[in-house]
Scaffold this motif. Sequence first.
Motif, PDB file in Angstrom:
ATOM      1  N   LEU A   3       0.829  -1.201   0.000  1.00  0.00           N
ATOM      2  CA  LEU A   3       0.000   0.000   0.000  1.00  0.00           C
ATOM      3  C   LEU A   3       0.862   1.249   0.000  1.00  0.00           C
ATOM      4  O   LEU A   3       1.745   1.400   0.851  1.00  0.00           O
ATOM      5  CB  LEU A   3      -0.910   0.004   1.234  1.00  0.00           C
ATOM      6  CG  LEU A   3      -1.702   1.285   1.489  1.00  0.00           C
ATOM      7  CD1 LEU A   3      -2.713   1.537   0.376  1.00  0.00           C
ATOM      8  CD2 LEU A   3      -2.397   1.227   2.847  1.00  0.00           C
ATOM      9  N   ASP A   4       0.621   2.144  -0.960  1.00  0.00           N
ATOM     10  CA  ASP A   4       1.211   3.477  -0.966  1.00  0.00           C
ATOM     11  C   ASP A   4       0.197   4.399  -0.313  1.00  0.00           C
ATOM     12  O   ASP A   4      -0.789   4.806  -0.939  1.00  0.00           O
ATOM     13  CB  ASP A   4       1.513   3.923  -2.396  1.00  0.00           C
ATOM     14  CG  ASP A   4       2.262   5.252  -2.455  1.00  0.00           C
ATOM     15  OD1 ASP A   4       2.031   6.103  -1.570  1.00  0.00           O
ATOM     16  OD2 ASP A   4       3.053   5.440  -3.388  1.00  0.00           O
ATOM     17  N   SER A   5       0.419   4.725   0.955  1.00  0.00           N
ATOM     18  CA  SER A   5      -0.571   5.484   1.717  1.00  0.00           C
ATOM     19  C   SER A   5      -0.628   6.955   1.326  1.00  0.00           C
ATOM     20  O   SER A   5      -1.559   7.662   1.718  1.00  0.00           O
ATOM     21  CB  SER A   5      -0.288   5.366   3.221  1.00  0.00           C
ATOM     22  OG  SER A   5       1.021   5.828   3.524  1.00  0.00           O
ATOM     23  N   GLU A   6       0.358   7.423   0.559  1.00  0.00           N
ATOM     24  CA  GLU A   6       0.310   8.808   0.096  1.00  0.00           C
ATOM     25  C   GLU A   6      -0.529   8.930  -1.174  1.00  0.00           C
ATOM     26  O   GLU A   6      -1.357   9.834  -1.296  1.00  0.00           O
ATOM     27  CB  GLU A   6       1.734   9.316  -0.166  1.00  0.00           C
ATOM     28  CG  GLU A   6       2.590   9.420   1.079  1.00  0.00           C
ATOM     29  CD  GLU A   6       1.989  10.360   2.120  1.00  0.00           C
ATOM     30  OE1 GLU A   6       1.474  11.424   1.721  1.00  0.00           O
ATOM     31  OE2 GLU A   6       2.016  10.011   3.307  1.00  0.00           O
ATOM     32  N   LYS A   7      -0.340   8.001  -2.103  1.00  0.00           N
ATOM     33  CA  LYS A   7      -1.081   8.041  -3.363  1.00  0.00           C
ATOM     34  C   LYS A   7      -2.425   7.339  -3.278  1.00  0.00           C
ATOM     35  O   LYS A   7      -3.314   7.584  -4.102  1.00  0.00           O
ATOM     36  CB  LYS A   7      -0.254   7.402  -4.476  1.00  0.00           C
ATOM     37  CG  LYS A   7       1.052   8.112  -4.779  1.00  0.00           C
ATOM     38  CD  LYS A   7       1.809   7.392  -5.881  1.00  0.00           C
ATOM     39  CE  LYS A   7       3.112   8.080  -6.219  1.00  0.00           C
ATOM     40  NZ  LYS A   7       3.864   7.363  -7.290  1.00  0.00           N
ATOM     41  N   GLY A   8      -2.568   6.442  -2.295  1.00  0.00           N
ATOM     42  CA  GLY A   8      -3.790   5.657  -2.228  1.00  0.00           C
ATOM     43  C   GLY A   8      -3.820   4.626  -3.337  1.00  0.00           C
ATOM     44  O   GLY A   8      -4.778   4.540  -4.105  1.00  0.00           O
ATOM     45  N   SER A   9      -2.751   3.816  -3.450  1.00  0.00           N
ATOM     46  CA  SER A   9      -2.660   2.822  -4.515  1.00  0.00           C
ATOM     47  C   SER A   9      -1.971   1.566  -3.994  1.00  0.00           C
ATOM     48  O   SER A   9      -1.291   1.588  -2.970  1.00  0.00           O
ATOM     49  CB  SER A   9      -1.901   3.380  -5.720  1.00  0.00           C
ATOM     50  OG  SER A   9      -0.556   3.677  -5.365  1.00  0.00           O
ATOM     51  N   PHE A  10      -2.144   0.472  -4.739  1.00  0.00           N
ATOM     52  CA  PHE A  10      -1.526  -0.805  -4.400  1.00  0.00           C
ATOM     53  C   PHE A  10      -0.605  -1.248  -5.523  1.00  0.00           C
ATOM     54  O   PHE A  10      -0.838  -0.953  -6.689  1.00  0.00           O
ATOM     55  CB  PHE A  10      -2.584  -1.892  -4.202  1.00  0.00           C
ATOM     56  CG  PHE A  10      -3.305  -1.839  -2.876  1.00  0.00           C
ATOM     57  CD1 PHE A  10      -2.639  -2.122  -1.695  1.00  0.00           C
ATOM     58  CD2 PHE A  10      -4.661  -1.543  -2.826  1.00  0.00           C
ATOM     59  CE1 PHE A  10      -3.303  -2.088  -0.477  1.00  0.00           C
ATOM     60  CE2 PHE A  10      -5.332  -1.515  -1.621  1.00  0.00           C
ATOM     61  CZ  PHE A  10      -4.651  -1.795  -0.438  1.00  0.00           C
ATOM     62  N   SER A  11       0.409  -2.024  -5.166  1.00  0.00           N
ATOM     63  CA  SER A  11       1.230  -2.726  -6.150  1.00  0.00           C
ATOM     64  C   SER A  11       1.366  -4.171  -5.678  1.00  0.00           C
ATOM     65  O   SER A  11       1.390  -4.447  -4.481  1.00  0.00           O
ATOM     66  CB  SER A  11       2.611  -2.079  -6.296  1.00  0.00           C
ATOM     67  OG  SER A  11       3.287  -2.027  -5.050  1.00  0.00           O
ATOM     68  N   THR A  12       1.438  -5.096  -6.625  1.00  0.00           N
ATOM     69  CA  THR A  12       1.489  -6.519  -6.299  1.00  0.00           C
ATOM     70  C   THR A  12       2.898  -6.930  -5.889  1.00  0.00           C
ATOM     71  O   THR A  12       3.872  -6.605  -6.563  1.00  0.00           O
ATOM     72  CB  THR A  12       1.039  -7.369  -7.503  1.00  0.00           C
ATOM     73  OG1 THR A  12      -0.271  -6.955  -7.892  1.00  0.00           O
ATOM     74  CG2 THR A  12       1.012  -8.842  -7.146  1.00  0.00           C
ATOM     75  N   VAL A  13       3.009  -7.650  -4.784  1.00  0.00           N
ATOM     76  CA  VAL A  13       4.285  -8.121  -4.259  1.00  0.00           C
ATOM     77  C   VAL A  13       4.470  -9.613  -4.514  1.00  0.00           C
ATOM     78  O   VAL A  13       5.534 -10.051  -4.957  1.00  0.00           O
ATOM     79  CB  VAL A  13       4.388  -7.840  -2.742  1.00  0.00           C
ATOM     80  CG1 VAL A  13       5.669  -8.458  -2.163  1.00  0.00           C
ATOM     81  CG2 VAL A  13       4.323  -6.353  -2.472  1.00  0.00           C
ATOM     82  N   GLN A  14       3.435 -10.407  -4.256  1.00  0.00           N
ATOM     83  CA  GLN A  14       3.565 -11.859  -4.321  1.00  0.00           C
ATOM     84  C   GLN A  14       2.183 -12.493  -4.461  1.00  0.00           C
ATOM     85  O   GLN A  14       1.185 -11.959  -3.985  1.00  0.00           O
ATOM     86  CB  GLN A  14       4.237 -12.389  -3.044  1.00  0.00           C
ATOM     87  CG  GLN A  14       4.439 -13.894  -2.986  1.00  0.00           C
ATOM     88  CD  GLN A  14       4.780 -14.370  -1.590  1.00  0.00           C
ATOM     89  OE1 GLN A  14       4.233 -13.885  -0.614  1.00  0.00           O
ATOM     90  NE2 GLN A  14       5.705 -15.321  -1.494  1.00  0.00           N
ATOM     91  N   THR A  15       2.141 -13.633  -5.119  1.00  0.00           N
ATOM     92  CA  THR A  15       0.926 -14.452  -5.179  1.00  0.00           C
ATOM     93  C   THR A  15       1.302 -15.882  -4.849  1.00  0.00           C
ATOM     94  O   THR A  15       2.208 -16.452  -5.472  1.00  0.00           O
ATOM     95  CB  THR A  15       0.278 -14.393  -6.577  1.00  0.00           C
ATOM     96  OG1 THR A  15      -0.065 -13.037  -6.885  1.00  0.00           O
ATOM     97  CG2 THR A  15      -0.997 -15.236  -6.606  1.00  0.00           C
ATOM     98  N   VAL A  16       0.620 -16.465  -3.852  1.00  0.00           N
ATOM     99  CA  VAL A  16       0.872 -17.859  -3.480  1.00  0.00           C
ATOM    100  C   VAL A  16      -0.451 -18.601  -3.420  1.00  0.00           C
ATOM    101  O   VAL A  16      -1.515 -18.000  -3.236  1.00  0.00           O
ATOM    102  CB  VAL A  16       1.590 -17.972  -2.117  1.00  0.00           C
ATOM    103  CG1 VAL A  16       2.952 -17.291  -2.164  1.00  0.00           C
ATOM    104  CG2 VAL A  16       0.736 -17.403  -0.995  1.00  0.00           C
ATOM    105  N   SER A  17      -0.394 -19.910  -3.555  1.00  0.00           N
ATOM    106  CA  SER A  17      -1.591 -20.732  -3.452  1.00  0.00           C
ATOM    107  C   SER A  17      -2.027 -20.836  -1.991  1.00  0.00           C
ATOM    108  O   SER A  17      -1.194 -20.843  -1.079  1.00  0.00           O
ATOM    109  CB  SER A  17      -1.333 -22.131  -4.015  1.00  0.00           C
ATOM    110  OG  SER A  17      -2.461 -22.969  -3.826  1.00  0.00           O
TER     111      SER A  17
END
Length: 227
Positions: free
Chosen positions: A100-114
Motif C-alpha cells: 500500500l502506498d498510503s500517500e497516493k492511495g494505490s496498491f502494487s502486487t508483491v507476491q501471489t501464493v496458493s
Amino acid sequence: MDCVCSRCASRAWGHGHDAERQEKAHVHYSDFTPDQRFIVTVDLGTDQLTIYKRLNGQLQQCHVCTFDPGTGPRHLVFHPTAPFAYVLSELSSEIITLRLDSEKGSFSTVQTVSSLPEHYHSHNQGGAIKRSADGRFLYVSNRGHNSIGIYRVDDAKGTLQAVDFCSSGGEWPRDFELDPSGEFLIVANQNSSNLVLFQRNVETGLLTDLQHSIAVPNPVCVKFLHQ
C-alpha cells in the motif's frame, strides 16, 4: 496480474471470467485502510480491488487494482504495522500480497501464493483470511480441501511462507476467528454444522485440534464481542 490506475480500468460494471460467480459486479468486502484515509472495496464479480478517498463527504475513486480473470477476490486483511495487505481469492484459491502506498492511495502486487498444498488439485473455494495480532502469521480457510492454511509473514518484504495446513474438523470452513488472547482459534464449518476449537501456538503459529466441537446449524460467521 497487474494493478492499474482507475482511468485504465474498464470492468467496474462488466462481467468477470466465471459465469456462475461473476455474472455481474459483486462487492464482497470493504474496509478502511489502517490510517483511515481510504476505503478499499473487494469485488469478486469483476476481479478488482478499488480504493476511494473521502472528499467533502463523498467518495472519490483513486485507484483500481485488476487481477487475472477468474481470480474472484473475496476478503482482505491489512498488516498491523507494515504497508501490506493480503487478499484471499475465492475462485483461484490464492493469497495476493499487495504493498500500500498510503500517500497516493494505490496498491502494487508483491507476491501471489496458493492457499492450498501442492498435491491438492480438486475443487476448492477460498473462504476467510485473518492475521495474528502481531502480524507474524496469516491464516486462511479452504472450502473443499477443508483446511486452515497457516503462513509465516516476512515483516520487511510482506511475503508469505506456508507453514502448515490443518484440517478444519468439518466440511466447508466458511469462517474462523482468533480469540482476543491469540491463543485459540474457532472454525465455523458450514456444511457439517459445527464449530471446532483449536489451540494456537503463538510462537510457531501452528494449530492443535482440542477435540471440542459443538453443533451449530450451518454457521457462516464467527465474531468475538469484546476484543
